[in-house]
Design a protein around this motif. Structure first.
Motif, PDB file in Angstrom:
ATOM      1  N   ASP A   1      -7.213  10.653  -4.353  1.00 15.04           N
ATOM      2  CA  ASP A   1      -6.760  11.226  -3.083  1.00 15.04           C
ATOM      3  C   ASP A   1      -7.161  10.382  -1.879  1.00 15.04           C
ATOM      4  OD1 ASP A   1      -5.628  13.304  -4.447  1.00 15.04           O
ATOM      5  OD2 ASP A   1      -7.247  14.729  -4.076  1.00 15.04           O
ATOM      6  N   HIS A   2      -8.205   9.573  -2.028  1.00 12.19           N
ATOM      7  CA  HIS A   2      -8.673   8.746  -0.912  1.00 12.19           C
ATOM      8  C   HIS A   2      -7.893   7.449  -0.762  1.00 12.19           C
ATOM      9  CE1 HIS A   2     -10.494   7.085  -4.486  1.00 12.19           C
ATOM     10  NE2 HIS A   2     -10.934   6.042  -3.815  1.00 12.19           N
ATOM     11  N   TRP A   3      -6.897   7.229  -1.596  1.00 15.24           N
ATOM     12  CA  TRP A   3      -6.190   5.952  -1.590  1.00 15.24           C
ATOM     13  C   TRP A   3      -5.372   5.724  -0.322  1.00 15.24           C
ATOM     14  CZ3 TRP A   3      -4.032   3.806  -6.829  1.00 15.24           C
ATOM     15  CH2 TRP A   3      -5.085   3.616  -7.713  1.00 15.24           C
ATOM     16  N   ASP A   4      -4.917   6.774   0.340  1.00 11.37           N
ATOM     17  CA  ASP A   4      -4.178   6.572   1.589  1.00 11.37           C
ATOM     18  C   ASP A   4      -5.006   5.729   2.558  1.00 11.37           C
ATOM     19  OD1 ASP A   4      -1.754   7.853   1.088  1.00 11.37           O
ATOM     20  OD2 ASP A   4      -2.558   9.811   1.609  1.00 11.37           O
ATOM     21  N   GLU A   5      -6.261   6.109   2.725  1.00  6.37           N
ATOM     22  CA  GLU A   5      -7.140   5.398   3.637  1.00  6.37           C
ATOM     23  C   GLU A   5      -7.633   4.084   3.030  1.00  6.37           C
ATOM     24  OE1 GLU A   5      -8.779   4.562   7.164  1.00  6.37           O
ATOM     25  OE2 GLU A   5      -7.527   6.311   6.703  1.00  6.37           O
ATOM     26  N   LEU A   6      -7.958   4.108   1.730  1.00  4.24           N
ATOM     27  CA  LEU A   6      -8.485   2.916   1.063  1.00  4.24           C
ATOM     28  C   LEU A   6      -7.485   1.760   1.105  1.00  4.24           C
ATOM     29  CD1 LEU A   6     -10.558   1.435  -0.714  1.00  4.24           C
ATOM     30  CD2 LEU A   6      -9.454   2.477  -2.710  1.00  4.24           C
ATOM     31  N   LEU A   7      -6.245   2.022   0.755  1.00  2.00           N
ATOM     32  CA  LEU A   7      -5.265   0.946   0.711  1.00  2.00           C
ATOM     33  C   LEU A   7      -4.915   0.445   2.108  1.00  2.00           C
ATOM     34  CD1 LEU A   7      -2.836   1.881  -2.203  1.00  2.00           C
ATOM     35  CD2 LEU A   7      -5.115   0.861  -2.250  1.00  2.00           C
ATOM     36  N   LYS A   8      -5.012   1.331   3.094  1.00  4.22           N
ATOM     37  CA  LYS A   8      -4.826   0.904   4.484  1.00  4.22           C
ATOM     38  C   LYS A   8      -5.928  -0.076   4.878  1.00  4.22           C
ATOM     39  CE  LYS A   8      -4.441   2.743   9.188  1.00  4.22           C
ATOM     40  NZ  LYS A   8      -4.495   3.981  10.026  1.00  4.22           N
TER      41      LYS A   8
ATOM     42  N   ALA B   1       0.839  -1.206   0.000  1.00  2.00           N
ATOM     43  CA  ALA B   1       0.000   0.000   0.000  1.00  2.00           C
ATOM     44  C   ALA B   1       0.870   1.251   0.000  1.00  2.00           C
ATOM     45  CB  ALA B   1      -0.917  -0.013   1.225  1.00  2.00           C
ATOM     46  N   ASN B   2       1.897   1.266   0.831  1.00  2.00           N
ATOM     47  CA  ASN B   2       2.776   2.425   0.912  1.00  2.00           C
ATOM     48  C   ASN B   2       3.538   2.649  -0.389  1.00  2.00           C
ATOM     49  OD1 ASN B   2       2.010   2.818   3.575  1.00  2.00           O
ATOM     50  ND2 ASN B   2       3.728   1.665   4.421  1.00  2.00           N
ATOM     51  N   LEU B   3       3.960   1.554  -1.028  1.00  2.00           N
ATOM     52  CA  LEU B   3       4.678   1.679  -2.293  1.00  2.00           C
ATOM     53  C   LEU B   3       3.775   2.264  -3.374  1.00  2.00           C
ATOM     54  CD1 LEU B   3       7.054   1.265  -4.183  1.00  2.00           C
ATOM     55  CD2 LEU B   3       6.326  -1.130  -4.462  1.00  2.00           C
ATOM     56  N   ILE B   4       2.576   1.725  -3.518  1.00  4.32           N
ATOM     57  CA  ILE B   4       1.658   2.228  -4.539  1.00  4.32           C
ATOM     58  C   ILE B   4       1.321   3.699  -4.293  1.00  4.32           C
ATOM     59  CG2 ILE B   4      -0.705   2.039  -5.431  1.00  4.32           C
ATOM     60  CD1 ILE B   4      -0.416  -1.005  -5.109  1.00  4.32           C
TER      61      ILE B   4
END
Length: 255
Positions: free
Chosen positions: A224-231, A91-94
């Protein structure tokens, strides 16, 4: 500078405004947590360098591009916190690739599985050989491509994602990947791939830096919501990897 330990190798070289990041691991260029962390940090670091306009991500050797998550580390997970932390590495890499203001080119010289497909999908432009088949095999071991799904769906769409994910045992050809939009172009040999890569990246690095920065933002609009989504997706995978089904599947696979 190389970053090396028992978890793999990462080598970065910079020339003519192009930073090339080459990763390797003896297990078919798989990603243990430390190598994921190193690559993520390197992309973040290069994001602020004014002498770099384009990033190229590649793996070492002429065989497999990336076998995805480290099998040994998957088997070693004993609780949900460990599982979530491991999948958060992808998630962090993407997210680092998404947020990087530099355009990222993927060089896919061979087969990509699981997280390897996710990395290819998170690149802004991807070139591959005809040997670069792809597979999402996660369902076969009781988990799913949850963390990488947003990046893959963004490139190939939900229908193609379903075709890959549900047929977890099937390889899709490089031509299929090109037809669906994952690869921009495919080449018969690695030599032809590298010729095209040098030509394309050099041309891209000659463009107006401000225009490149703005087009990168356009390409990733709506994420922009991917930080939370991928977590959240990492938490799902972290829970499923502890299931009896997955533990049995992993043990059977190892045998």
């Amino acid at each position: 500078m190389p970053t090396e330990n028992q978890a793999g190798l990462l080598l970065t070289s910079i020339e003519n405004k192009i930073a090339t990041l080459e990763f390797s691991h003896p297990a078919s260029n798989a990603f243990p947590a430390q190598l994921l962390h190193n690559l993520t940090n390197e992309i973040t670091s290069l994001s602020t360098r004014p002498d770099v306009l384009v990033l190229v991500i590649k793996s070492q050797g002429t065989g497999v591009f990336c076998a995805g998550a480290s099998f040994d580390e998957l088997m070693a997970i004993t609780n949900q916190k460990e599982g979530e932390a491991f999948f958060a590495g992808f998630a962090n890499l993407i997210n680092a690739m998404r947020k990087c203001p530099k355009l990222i080119i993927g060089r896919i010289q061979g087969k990509a599985v699981g997280g390897g497909v996710g990395i290819a999908a998170a690149c802004d432009y991807t070139l591959a050989t005809k040997q670069a088949s792809i597979k999402l095999s996660e369902l076969a071991i009781g988990i799913g491509p949850f963390v990488i799904e947003p990046a893959v769906s963004r490139k190939i769409g939900k229908t193609a994602l379903a075709e890959m994910t549900l047929a977890a045992h099937e390889w899709k050809t490089a031509d299929w990947a090109k037809e669906k939009g994952l690869y921009a172009n495919t080449f018969e040999t690695i030599e032809l791939l590298d010729e095209a890569l040098i030509e394309f990246s050099s041309r891209l690095a000659s463009f107006n830096p401000e225009a490149l920065f703005e087009i990168k933002k356009v390409l990733w609009e709506g994420t922009d919501h991917w930080d939370e989504l991928l977590k959240e997706r990492a938490a799902i995978s972290g829970r499923l990897v502890l299931s009896d089904f997955t533990k049995k599947a992993l043990n059977q696979f190892k045998k």
